[in-house]
Design a protein around this motif. Sequence first.
Motif, PDB file in Angstrom:
ATOM      1  N   ALA A 142      -3.785  -5.222   3.656  1.00  0.00           N
ATOM      2  CA  ALA A 142      -5.096  -5.565   3.077  1.00  0.00           C
ATOM      3  C   ALA A 142      -5.136  -6.952   2.446  1.00  0.00           C
ATOM      4  N   HIS A 143      -6.346  -7.499   2.374  1.00  0.00           N
ATOM      5  CA  HIS A 143      -6.591  -8.701   1.585  1.00  0.00           C
ATOM      6  C   HIS A 143      -6.935  -8.330   0.144  1.00  0.00           C
ATOM      7  N   GLU A 144      -7.520  -7.144  -0.014  1.00  0.00           N
ATOM      8  CA  GLU A 144      -7.972  -6.741  -1.358  1.00  0.00           C
ATOM      9  C   GLU A 144      -8.031  -5.237  -1.455  1.00  0.00           C
ATOM     10  N   VAL A 145      -8.026  -4.749  -2.697  1.00  0.00           N
ATOM     11  CA  VAL A 145      -8.217  -3.309  -2.903  1.00  0.00           C
ATOM     12  C   VAL A 145      -9.570  -3.074  -3.572  1.00  0.00           C
ATOM     13  N   LEU A 146     -10.129  -1.938  -3.237  1.00  0.00           N
ATOM     14  CA  LEU A 146     -11.340  -1.432  -3.889  1.00  0.00           C
ATOM     15  C   LEU A 146     -10.935  -0.113  -4.532  1.00  0.00           C
ATOM     16  N   ILE A 147     -11.118  -0.026  -5.850  1.00  0.00           N
ATOM     17  CA  ILE A 147     -10.648   1.158  -6.580  1.00  0.00           C
ATOM     18  C   ILE A 147     -11.837   1.985  -7.071  1.00  0.00           C
ATOM     19  N   PRO A 148     -12.133   3.100  -6.401  1.00  0.00           N
ATOM     20  CA  PRO A 148     -13.145   4.000  -6.949  1.00  0.00           C
ATOM     21  C   PRO A 148     -12.540   4.761  -8.123  1.00  0.00           C
ATOM     22  N   MET A 149     -13.329   4.916  -9.186  1.00  0.00           N
ATOM     23  CA  MET A 149     -12.832   5.583 -10.392  1.00  0.00           C
ATOM     24  C   MET A 149     -13.878   6.495 -10.962  1.00  0.00           C
ATOM     25  N   GLN A 150     -13.432   7.627 -11.517  1.00  0.00           N
ATOM     26  CA  GLN A 150     -14.371   8.456 -12.250  1.00  0.00           C
ATOM     27  C   GLN A 150     -14.385   8.018 -13.704  1.00  0.00           C
ATOM     28  N   THR A 151     -15.505   8.258 -14.366  1.00  0.00           N
ATOM     29  CA  THR A 151     -15.604   7.822 -15.763  1.00  0.00           C
ATOM     30  C   THR A 151     -15.265   8.993 -16.686  1.00  0.00           C
ATOM     31  N   GLU A 152     -14.056   9.482 -16.542  1.00  0.00           N
ATOM     32  CA  GLU A 152     -13.583  10.593 -17.371  1.00  0.00           C
ATOM     33  C   GLU A 152     -12.521  10.090 -18.346  1.00  0.00           C
ATOM     34  N   TYR A 153     -12.219  10.958 -19.294  1.00  0.00           N
ATOM     35  CA  TYR A 153     -11.290  10.576 -20.347  1.00  0.00           C
ATOM     36  C   TYR A 153      -9.949  10.087 -19.786  1.00  0.00           C
ATOM     37  N   PHE A 154      -9.452  10.778 -18.738  1.00  0.00           N
ATOM     38  CA  PHE A 154      -8.120  10.443 -18.225  1.00  0.00           C
ATOM     39  C   PHE A 154      -8.148   9.416 -17.087  1.00  0.00           C
ATOM     40  N   SER A 155      -9.326   8.835 -16.824  1.00  0.00           N
ATOM     41  CA  SER A 155      -9.453   7.962 -15.647  1.00  0.00           C
ATOM     42  C   SER A 155      -8.500   6.777 -15.672  1.00  0.00           C
ATOM     43  N   LEU A 156      -8.277   6.220 -16.865  1.00  0.00           N
ATOM     44  CA  LEU A 156      -7.447   5.022 -16.915  1.00  0.00           C
ATOM     45  C   LEU A 156      -5.954   5.349 -16.837  1.00  0.00           C
ATOM     46  N   GLN A 157      -5.641   6.625 -17.088  1.00  0.00           N
ATOM     47  CA  GLN A 157      -4.243   7.029 -16.893  1.00  0.00           C
ATOM     48  C   GLN A 157      -3.951   6.889 -15.401  1.00  0.00           C
ATOM     49  N   GLY A 158      -2.847   6.344 -15.072  1.00  0.00           N
ATOM     50  CA  GLY A 158      -2.553   6.161 -13.644  1.00  0.00           C
ATOM     51  C   GLY A 158      -2.898   4.760 -13.184  1.00  0.00           C
ATOM     52  N   MET A 159      -3.810   4.085 -13.913  1.00  0.00           N
ATOM     53  CA  MET A 159      -4.165   2.717 -13.510  1.00  0.00           C
ATOM     54  C   MET A 159      -2.988   1.766 -13.706  1.00  0.00           C
ATOM     55  N   ALA A 160      -2.196   2.023 -14.770  1.00  0.00           N
ATOM     56  CA  ALA A 160      -1.036   1.157 -15.006  1.00  0.00           C
ATOM     57  C   ALA A 160      -0.082   1.256 -13.821  1.00  0.00           C
ATOM     58  N   LYS A 161       0.117   2.473 -13.344  1.00  0.00           N
ATOM     59  CA  LYS A 161       1.008   2.692 -12.198  1.00  0.00           C
ATOM     60  C   LYS A 161       0.446   1.986 -10.952  1.00  0.00           C
ATOM     61  N   LEU A 162      -0.852   2.175 -10.722  1.00  0.00           N
ATOM     62  CA  LEU A 162      -1.470   1.569  -9.532  1.00  0.00           C
ATOM     63  C   LEU A 162      -1.388   0.042  -9.596  1.00  0.00           C
ATOM     64  N   THR A 163      -1.732  -0.538 -10.744  1.00  0.00           N
ATOM     65  CA  THR A 163      -1.687  -2.004 -10.823  1.00  0.00           C
ATOM     66  C   THR A 163      -0.249  -2.519 -10.723  1.00  0.00           C
ATOM     67  N   GLU A 164       0.698  -1.727 -11.224  1.00  0.00           N
ATOM     68  CA  GLU A 164       2.109  -2.112 -11.093  1.00  0.00           C
ATOM     69  C   GLU A 164       2.519  -2.152  -9.608  1.00  0.00           C
ATOM     70  N   VAL A 165       2.111  -1.137  -8.855  1.00  0.00           N
ATOM     71  CA  VAL A 165       2.435  -1.104  -7.418  1.00  0.00           C
ATOM     72  C   VAL A 165       1.763  -2.273  -6.701  1.00  0.00           C
ATOM     73  N   ILE A 166       0.499  -2.544  -7.067  1.00  0.00           N
ATOM     74  CA  ILE A 166      -0.218  -3.661  -6.438  1.00  0.00           C
ATOM     75  C   ILE A 166       0.501  -4.979  -6.734  1.00  0.00           C
ATOM     76  N   GLU A 167       0.931  -5.150  -7.990  1.00  0.00           N
ATOM     77  CA  GLU A 167       1.647  -6.381  -8.352  1.00  0.00           C
ATOM     78  C   GLU A 167       2.959  -6.521  -7.589  1.00  0.00           C
ATOM     79  N   LEU A 168       3.646  -5.403  -7.424  1.00  0.00           N
ATOM     80  CA  LEU A 168       4.919  -5.412  -6.701  1.00  0.00           C
ATOM     81  C   LEU A 168       4.709  -5.803  -5.230  1.00  0.00           C
ATOM     82  N   VAL A 169       3.691  -5.207  -4.626  1.00  0.00           N
ATOM     83  CA  VAL A 169       3.386  -5.533  -3.224  1.00  0.00           C
ATOM     84  C   VAL A 169       2.998  -7.010  -3.124  1.00  0.00           C
TER      85      VAL A 169
END
Length: 315
Positions: A142-169
């Motif tokens: 990919a050239h870019e990612v599009l991240i669909p997210m729900q607006t729930e209390y736990f939505s941001l949990q997991g984002m650190a992991k995802l952004t870490e993987v994106i940074e690594l790639v």
Amino acid sequence: MRIVAVINQKGGVGKTTTTVSLGAALARLGRKVLLMDLDPQANMSLHVDCRTDLASGSVTHLLVEDRPIAELVQPTSTPGLSVVPADTSLGGVEQVLANRIGRETILREAFDALDAAQRPDYVLIDCPPALGVLSANALVAAHEVLIPMQTEYFSLQGMAKLTEVIELVTRRLNTELKIGCVLPCMVDLRTRLTGEVLDNIEQYFGDRLAQTMIRNNVKLAEAPSFGATIFDHAPESNGARDYWEFAAEFLERHGEPVAVDELRRVAGLDDLLWDESEEVEEPEADEPEADEPGAAGPAETGSGPEGRTVDREGP
Ligand SMILES: Nc1ncnc2c1ncn2[C@@H]1O[C@H](COP(=O)(O)OP(=O)(O)OP(=O)(O)O)[C@@H](O)[C@H]1O
Ligand SMILES: [Mg+2]
């Protein structure tokens, strides 16, 4: 050709719905769009009513046998929108590829091999809810990612992991990869929590948070069972309106702004979006009590004309 990985390792957040609806809107706006189903659940393939058989092949053949993309592309009922489908055989692919050298770059090589005439304007890859080899292939291609997210209390949990993987790639395998956009999905504007979560998402992602929000809409939930896009199933629904608006924002973010008149004409909706030049007389709204559910912001379309995304700043 712009390749977009629609990704979030959290399940059920709106990845598949966004891939199909954005893809269909872009195709109706005249873009050549290829959807790729990288999820063994194959929800996207079913959503666009595309079934695989041995002869037609699926994304499994691409990943395991190096079959060229061009041999696997199938048309959909939306002109300009085609798909490389998946089936349940994709579930075994992670294991098959486990010991293969270069397993993360298979998809990128397949796209590189497309000749100019075969290249669509946009490729949207529907990722599975996991950060394994399949998602790695999407991120590397990919050239870019599009991240669909729900607006729930736990939505941001997991984002650190995802952004870490994106940074690594980005560091190791694909220096071009960017976070293009974060799209709030299944939004319920009547709850105070939604506003708070949106504020947190904005702090985390800044202007990569989309202006558009996809509201909770039952027609979006129904559409897959009809094997139809939202624009065929319920063209006047809020679900269709929100994805039209997001498609316009997406194109604007890619330097291809769409005129409001053009959008309204293609959508067949005279009241889609506000025309900034039209002064709208806003009715006086009663202030909700602080503890009422509506206090965090207006419900659904708020005080604006139908279909307009409500301003997050709100009253
Ligand atoms: N805005 C919406 N309003 C109501 N229902 C929705 C909306 N968006 C998606 N849905 C429904 O919610 C469910 C999950 O959505 P979707 O399949 O798009 O999520 P996903 O992230 O692709 O899930 P998975 O991680 O399992 O692949 C589906 O039944 C879908 O039809
Ligand atoms: Mg999905």
